[in-house]
Design an enzyme around this catalytic site. Structure first.
Site, PDB file in Angstrom:
ATOM      1  N   THR A 193      51.378  87.396  15.171  1.00 32.59           N
ATOM      2  CA  THR A 193      52.197  86.470  15.941  1.00 32.59           C
ATOM      3  C   THR A 193      53.073  85.659  15.000  1.00 32.59           C
ATOM      4  OG1 THR A 193      50.511  84.733  15.896  1.00 32.59           O
ATOM      5  CG2 THR A 193      50.407  86.322  17.714  1.00 32.59           C
ATOM      6  N   GLU A 212      50.989  89.982  22.011  1.00 33.48           N
ATOM      7  CA  GLU A 212      49.684  90.345  22.558  1.00 33.48           C
ATOM      8  C   GLU A 212      49.773  91.311  23.741  1.00 33.48           C
ATOM      9  OE1 GLU A 212      49.203  86.033  21.020  1.00 33.48           O
ATOM     10  OE2 GLU A 212      50.780  87.337  21.809  1.00 33.48           O
ATOM     11  N   LYS A 250      56.026  65.524  29.976  1.00 34.17           N
ATOM     12  CA  LYS A 250      55.398  64.701  31.010  1.00 34.17           C
ATOM     13  C   LYS A 250      55.983  63.303  30.937  1.00 34.17           C
ATOM     14  CE  LYS A 250      51.065  64.064  33.423  1.00 34.17           C
ATOM     15  NZ  LYS A 250      49.612  64.349  33.447  1.00 34.17           N
ATOM     16  N   TRP A 276      55.910  66.257  35.570  1.00 30.65           N
ATOM     17  CA  TRP A 276      56.249  67.307  34.607  1.00 30.65           C
ATOM     18  C   TRP A 276      57.719  67.684  34.713  1.00 30.65           C
ATOM     19  CZ3 TRP A 276      53.099  68.175  30.798  1.00 30.65           C
ATOM     20  CH2 TRP A 276      51.726  68.012  30.971  1.00 30.65           C
TER      21      TRP A 276
END
Length: 548
Positions: free
Chosen positions: A192, A335, A446, A451
């Site tokens: 990654t 992944e 937030k 949000w």
């Protein structure tokens, strides 16, 4: 009662055999510093078999890791198949990782040999003494570069033997591939991008790669086929070039490898000159390419797969208006091999207005055949209803989805007890299984207990005619706890004001979602795989609103 069907291992060797036996006449083109090089699958296959002999001559162990540090080229494609077909494990090294991350993954993977393009040796040379098990470095001459042709000192640190790729190949004998009876045997590995902590290793099996290749060939996925001329601008060191290198070989599609020059003019020239049908890359690539295609013959193009980060609506519509071909947004991760969803418009949705279809294309599409997905509350693991609005963490499972990271204790953080991958994406899914990404969990803002999606704000801001790029970050705020700030790159020659940016957003998002500030920057910093590096921006501007 059992079925009475043959059980033949699903291995990458089958992909290679098809290209060698059926498509020897088809072409592989590589753009180099010295010009365009052309070869055929037949010539490529012969060299790939000899490369298997090179791995034997170098004494690479039966399951040894064969690392590459290279651009997208025909030589890199030889390594893509010689390593796994000979029973070894291909390990693609990301050339854009930080030096300490490269040292970590070379040592963590136990790489025995690195095949490196000459133009990249300057990045590798200072690190050679830090590689613990490395025994060989093989230099691939990728032509003249602006950095000169000198080989840097220090490549033989720690007794590493340095070789020339073509000299090794000339002296090698072609090999017959061993029979790989265990389809779950490791074929390749990719780490990654390591935006938080050390990169994590994902190990692909022959079986998973075979099945993912079939997935990439499906019409409702990328639809790779024999008649295609495929240009993978997405690097071969990132998530298997989105499966296009394997799919092209399996189907006999012609390949155009862009080499080191990924500039807008260079990519546009390849599309036009080579009559490319499928060109795949991240949004930043297509931002640079679009103006270079104006007035050019792009009639060969049938698909522009794009992923890695959200595709701005304005960018996709720019391609539709200029080329008559909107961008095909897809989603996945290292992944997930990586294709996990592709955004095709359903038959009945093709009757919708242009604006409604454009809105649909901001989604990442329906969950791919072969992949299961669910959206859950990350704290309670309770399922979220698929109504297109309710959001939660997106999780996946399937035959080409990772089950754990290689030799890494962090696996428990990223996989659920019942075997699903936690993607780290916040998403809403509608009743047709179409995914709308809200944001990365770490990039959500937030503010005042509510949000805010940085992705939604970015898409709206980048539709502003005077904005070239924009990234939205959350920074500490004395009243709201956190607030949105827009980091904006102006279009060359334009002078938009902060007020004009905020005014442009008015009516497009709720007032409480509006950015509390605008920061003018020269360029949005990018991660090693071309995504916006919002962490870099947060670190640089964390105190921007603290005096307000």
């Amino acid at each position: 009662m059992q079925g009475l069907m043959q059980d033949v291992p699903l291995t990458i060797t089958h992909l290679f055999d098809r290209a060698e036996q059926y498509f020897g006449h088809k072409e592989i083109v590589t753009a180099t510093g010295a010009g365009v090089e052309r070869t055929t699958y037949g010539e490529w296959a012969a060299r790939t078999r000899k490369l298997g002999g090179v791995l034997d001559t170098l004494g690479i162990s039966a399951e040894g890791r064969v690392a590459t540090f290279a651009w997208n080229t025909a030589r890199h494609l030889e390594l893509y198949f010689a390593a796994p077909c000979s029973g070894r494990v291909l390990h693609t090294l990301n050339i854009r990782l930080f030096p300490e991350q490269l040292t970590y993954i070379v040592n963590h993977a136990d790489d025995e040999v690195i095949f490196a393009d000459k133009s990249l040796l300057g990045l590798l040379a200072p690190l050679m003494s830090s590689f613990e098990r490395l025994a060989h470095l093989v230099i691939m001459d990728d032509g003249p570069t602006s950095g000169g042709d000198e080989i840097p000192d220090g490549l033989d640190a720690n007794g590493v033997q340095v070789h020339d790729y073509e000299a090794l190949l000339a002296a090698a004998e072609p090999v017959q591939w061993p029979v790989i009876s265990n389809e779950r045997q490791a074929a390749s590995m990719c780490y990654t991008s390591g935006t938080t902590g050390n990169p994590k290793g994902v190990v692909y099996s022959h079986r998973s790669t075979y099945l993912h290749t079939m997935g990439a060939m499906m019409a409702d996925s990328l639809g790779a086929r024999e008649s295609d001329v495929i240009l993978p601008v997405v690097p071969m060191f990132h998530a298997n070039a989105w499966g296009l290198a394997h799919a092209a070989v399996a189907t006999g599609a012609s390949l155009v490898m862009p080499g080191p020059d990924l500039s807008g003019p260079a990519v546009a020239k390849l599309i036009v000159d080579e009559k490319v049908t499928v060109a795949a890359g991240v949004p930043t690539i297509w931002m640079a390419v679009l103006p270079e295609l104006e007035g050019k013959d792009t009639s060969s193009l049938r698909s522009i797969p794009c992923g890695g980060s959200a595709v701005p609506k304005s960018l996709s519509e720019g391609y539709r208006e200029q080329l008559g071909l909107p961008i095909l947004q897809a989603w996945g991760m290292t992944e997930t091999s990586p294709i996990a969803s592709v955004c095709h418009i359903d038959a009945d949705q093709s009757l919708l207005s242009i604006e409604e279809q454009a809105d649909l294309r901001t989604q990442v599409g329906r969950i791919s055949f072969g992949v299961d997905a669910r959206v859950v509350d990350p704290e309670t693991m309770e399922p979220i209803v698929w109504d297109g609005e309710s959001s939660g963490e997106l999780q996946c499972r399937g035959n080409w989805i990772a089950s754990a990271y290689y030799d890494d204790e962090r696996s428990s953080e990223s996989f659920t007890d019942d075997g699903w991958l936690k993607t780290g994406d916040v998403a809403a899914v509608d009743e047709r299984g179409r995914i709308r990404l809200v944001d990365r969990t770490k990039d959500l803002i937030k503010s005042g207990g509510e949000w805010i999606s940085s992705v939604e704000l970015e898409n709206e801001i980048m539709a502003h005619p005077q904005v070239a790029e924009a990234a939205v970050i959350g920074v500490p705020h004395p009243k709201w706890g956190e607030a949105a700030v827009a980091c904006v790159v102006r279009v060359a020659g334009e002078e938009p004001t902060a007020e004009s940016i905020i005014e442009f957003l008015d009516g497009k998002v709720a007032k409480w979602q509006l950015p509390k500030g605008v920061i003018w920057i020269d360029e949005v910093p990018k991660t090693s795989v071309g995504k916006f590096s919002k962490k870099t921006l947060r670190d640089a501007h964390h105190d921007h609103l603290m005096d307000q």
